[in-house]
Design a protein around this motif. Structure first.
Motif, PDB file in Angstrom:
ATOM      1  N   SER A  70     -14.006   4.072   2.576  1.00  0.00           N
ATOM      2  CA  SER A  70     -13.515   3.658   1.274  1.00  0.00           C
ATOM      3  C   SER A  70     -14.438   2.574   0.720  1.00  0.00           C
ATOM      4  O   SER A  70     -15.023   1.798   1.483  1.00  0.00           O
ATOM      5  CB  SER A  70     -12.079   3.142   1.378  1.00  0.00           C
ATOM      6  OG  SER A  70     -11.535   3.044   0.084  1.00  0.00           O
ATOM      7  N   HIS A  84      -8.996  -1.826   3.906  1.00  0.00           N
ATOM      8  CA  HIS A  84     -10.050  -2.254   2.979  1.00  0.00           C
ATOM      9  C   HIS A  84      -9.595  -3.468   2.173  1.00  0.00           C
ATOM     10  O   HIS A  84      -8.444  -3.544   1.765  1.00  0.00           O
ATOM     11  CB  HIS A  84     -10.408  -1.092   2.040  1.00  0.00           C
ATOM     12  CG  HIS A  84     -11.722  -1.278   1.378  1.00  0.00           C
ATOM     13  ND1 HIS A  84     -11.884  -2.106   0.288  1.00  0.00           N
ATOM     14  CD2 HIS A  84     -12.942  -0.772   1.647  1.00  0.00           C
ATOM     15  CE1 HIS A  84     -13.151  -2.090  -0.077  1.00  0.00           C
ATOM     16  NE2 HIS A  84     -13.817  -1.287   0.736  1.00  0.00           N
ATOM     17  N   VAL A  95      -7.215   2.795   3.458  1.00  0.00           N
ATOM     18  CA  VAL A  95      -6.914   1.982   2.262  1.00  0.00           C
ATOM     19  C   VAL A  95      -6.342   0.632   2.692  1.00  0.00           C
ATOM     20  O   VAL A  95      -6.725  -0.414   2.160  1.00  0.00           O
ATOM     21  CB  VAL A  95      -5.942   2.740   1.321  1.00  0.00           C
ATOM     22  CG1 VAL A  95      -5.412   1.828   0.219  1.00  0.00           C
ATOM     23  CG2 VAL A  95      -6.637   3.951   0.716  1.00  0.00           C
ATOM     24  N   VAL A 135     -11.840   6.462  -2.182  1.00  0.00           N
ATOM     25  CA  VAL A 135     -11.875   6.990  -0.815  1.00  0.00           C
ATOM     26  C   VAL A 135     -12.758   8.235  -0.796  1.00  0.00           C
ATOM     27  O   VAL A 135     -12.631   9.114  -1.657  1.00  0.00           O
ATOM     28  CB  VAL A 135     -10.453   7.338  -0.318  1.00  0.00           C
ATOM     29  CG1 VAL A 135     -10.508   8.076   1.018  1.00  0.00           C
ATOM     30  CG2 VAL A 135      -9.609   6.079  -0.197  1.00  0.00           C
ATOM     31  N   GLN A 157      -9.810   1.232  -5.065  1.00  0.00           N
ATOM     32  CA  GLN A 157     -10.831   1.785  -4.158  1.00  0.00           C
ATOM     33  C   GLN A 157     -11.167   3.236  -4.524  1.00  0.00           C
ATOM     34  O   GLN A 157     -10.422   3.897  -5.238  1.00  0.00           O
ATOM     35  CB  GLN A 157     -10.291   1.788  -2.712  1.00  0.00           C
ATOM     36  CG  GLN A 157      -9.817   0.445  -2.210  1.00  0.00           C
ATOM     37  CD  GLN A 157      -9.173   0.541  -0.824  1.00  0.00           C
ATOM     38  OE1 GLN A 157      -9.468   1.442  -0.034  1.00  0.00           O
ATOM     39  NE2 GLN A 157      -8.281  -0.380  -0.532  1.00  0.00           N
TER      40      GLN A 157
END
Ligand SMILES: Cc1ncc(COP(=O)(O)O)c(C=O)c1O
Length: 291
Positions: free
Chosen positions: A120, A86, A83, A93, A91
Motif C-alpha cells: 500500500s 500503513h 491498510v 492498495v 492509500q
C-alpha cells in the motif's frame, strides 16, 4: 536510485518490510509479465468499490487461467491488514498475482503456485490546481496488443504511451486505434457531447475501469445521459468536455489536448459543468460507499 518506503508489504502469506521482499528470478511475472494486478483506493482507511475491484481481479485471473489464490474474504482480510499497518489514512492498495515460479517455458505450465504480492502507498490525489484548471493530454496511436481488457502486469505498451505525454509535460496519452478512441495509458477517457457523458463500448481494446460502472451510476443520480458507443477521433477533438477517470485520478477534466484548448465558447480550456457535477457526486460516493 530512489529509495523504497520502509512500509510493510504482503508476499505469499508473509508480512514483511517492502525493502526485504524477494521473489525468484524464475517467477513468470519477472520473465514474461505473466500476471495480473489491481489498484484500489482507500479513503479514511475504508475501501472504495472493493467488490468491483475483486470482480475484475477474478476476471483477469480466469482469462489467463491462473488459479485465484484467495476467496474474496481472504483478499479482504489481506487488504485490511495492509491498510491497518500503513501510516496514511488515504492509500492506494496494489495487489499482484503471477502464475508463479517454474522453468522458463512459454506454455502456461500447470500446477504452479501463484505468487501473491501486495503493498500500500499513500494515495496521490489530483491537486486543486488540476481540478480547477484541468490537465493537459497528448494523443497517440494505440499500438498496444489486443487484450487490453486483461489487467495484466505486461504494461510495456502503456509505459511507452505514458512516456509520450511525460515528454510533453502532459498528464496522460489519449489513445486512438484505427481512428477510434480506446482509453489512455492508465485511465479511461470520456467525451461530453451535448450534456451527455460518452465512452467507448466495452471491448478487448480497453480496460473496463471500475469507474465505468461508477460513472454510469453517478450520471443516473445526476440526471446526466450516459452512453457507451464508438467514438471517432473527430468526436474527441470536438468534445464539449473531455474527462479522465481512474482510481487515482477519480474524475479529472482535460482542458488541453495536443496543445489545443478543449471545449467551446466561454468554457473553452476550462473544466465544464458535467465535470463539476460528477466531481461532487464522486466525493459523495466516496463518503457513502466506502467500507
Ligand atoms: C489502461 C487503463 N485503463 C483504465 C484504467 C482505469 O481503471 P480504474 O477506474 O479501475 O482505475 C486504468 C487504471 O489504472 C488503466 O490502467
Amino acid at each position: 536510485m530512489s529509495s523504497l518506503p520502509d512500509t510493510l508489504c504482503h508476499l505469499n502469506g508473509r508480512t514483511l518490510p517492502l525493502c526485504d521482499a524477494r521473489i525468484s528470478v524464475m517467477d513468470r511475472g519477472f520473465l514474461f509479465g505473466d500476471g495480473i494486478y489491481e489498484a484500489l483506493p482507500v479513503y479514511g482507511r475504508r475501501l472504495f468499490r472493493f467488490d468491483d475491484h475483486m470482480a475484475r481481479l477474478e476476471r483477469s485471473l480466469a482469462k489467463l487461467r491462473i488459479d485465484n489464490p484467495h476467496r474474496r474474504e481472504g483478499w479482504l482480510a489481506l487488504v485490511r491488514e495492509l491498510v491497518a499497518a500503513h501510516p496514511a489514512d488515504d492509500q492506494m492498495v496494489y495487489l499482484q498475482v503471477t502464475r508463479g515460479v517454474g522453468p522458463r517455458d512459454h506454455v502456461m505450465l500447470e500446477g504452479l503456485e501463484p505468487t501473491v504480492f501486495a503493498m500500500s502507498n499513500p494515495l496521490k490525489q489530483p491537486t486543486a490546481e488540476q481540478r480547477h484548471h484541468g490537465v493537459a493530454c497528448v494523443s497517440a496511436r494505440d499500438f498496444r496488443w489486443e487484450r487490453c481488457d486483461i489487467k495484466s502486469t505486461s504494461l510495456l505498451g502503456n509505459v511507452m504511451a505514458r512516456q509520450m505525454s511525460a515528454d510533453h509535460g502532459a498528464i496522460e496519452t489519449v489513445l486512438l486505434r484505427d481512428g477510434w478512441l480506446t482509453e489512455a495509458s492508465s485511465s479511461n477517457v470520456w467525451v461530453v457531447h451535448e450534456g451527455a457523458l460518452l465512452g467507448p463500448p466495452k471491448s478487448e481494446h480497453l480496460l473496463e475501469g471500475v469507474r465505468v460502472a461508477l460513472l454510469s451510476e453517478l450520471c443516473e443520480e445526476c440526471g446526466i445521459a450516459f452512453n457507451l458507443r464508438p467514438l471517432a477521433e473527430a468526436d474527441v477533438f470536438a468534445a464539449d468536455e473531455l474527462l479522465l477517470s481512474s482510481a487515482s485520478k477519480e474524475v479529472l477534466p482535460v482542458t488541453r489536448l495536443d496543445g489545443e484548448l478543449v471545449g467551446h465558447g466561454a468554457l473553452r480550456g476550462k473544466p465544464g459543468p458535467v465535470y463539476a457535477r460528477l466531481y461532487e457526486a464522486y466525493q459523495r460516493a466516496k463518503r457513502e460507499q466506502s467500507i
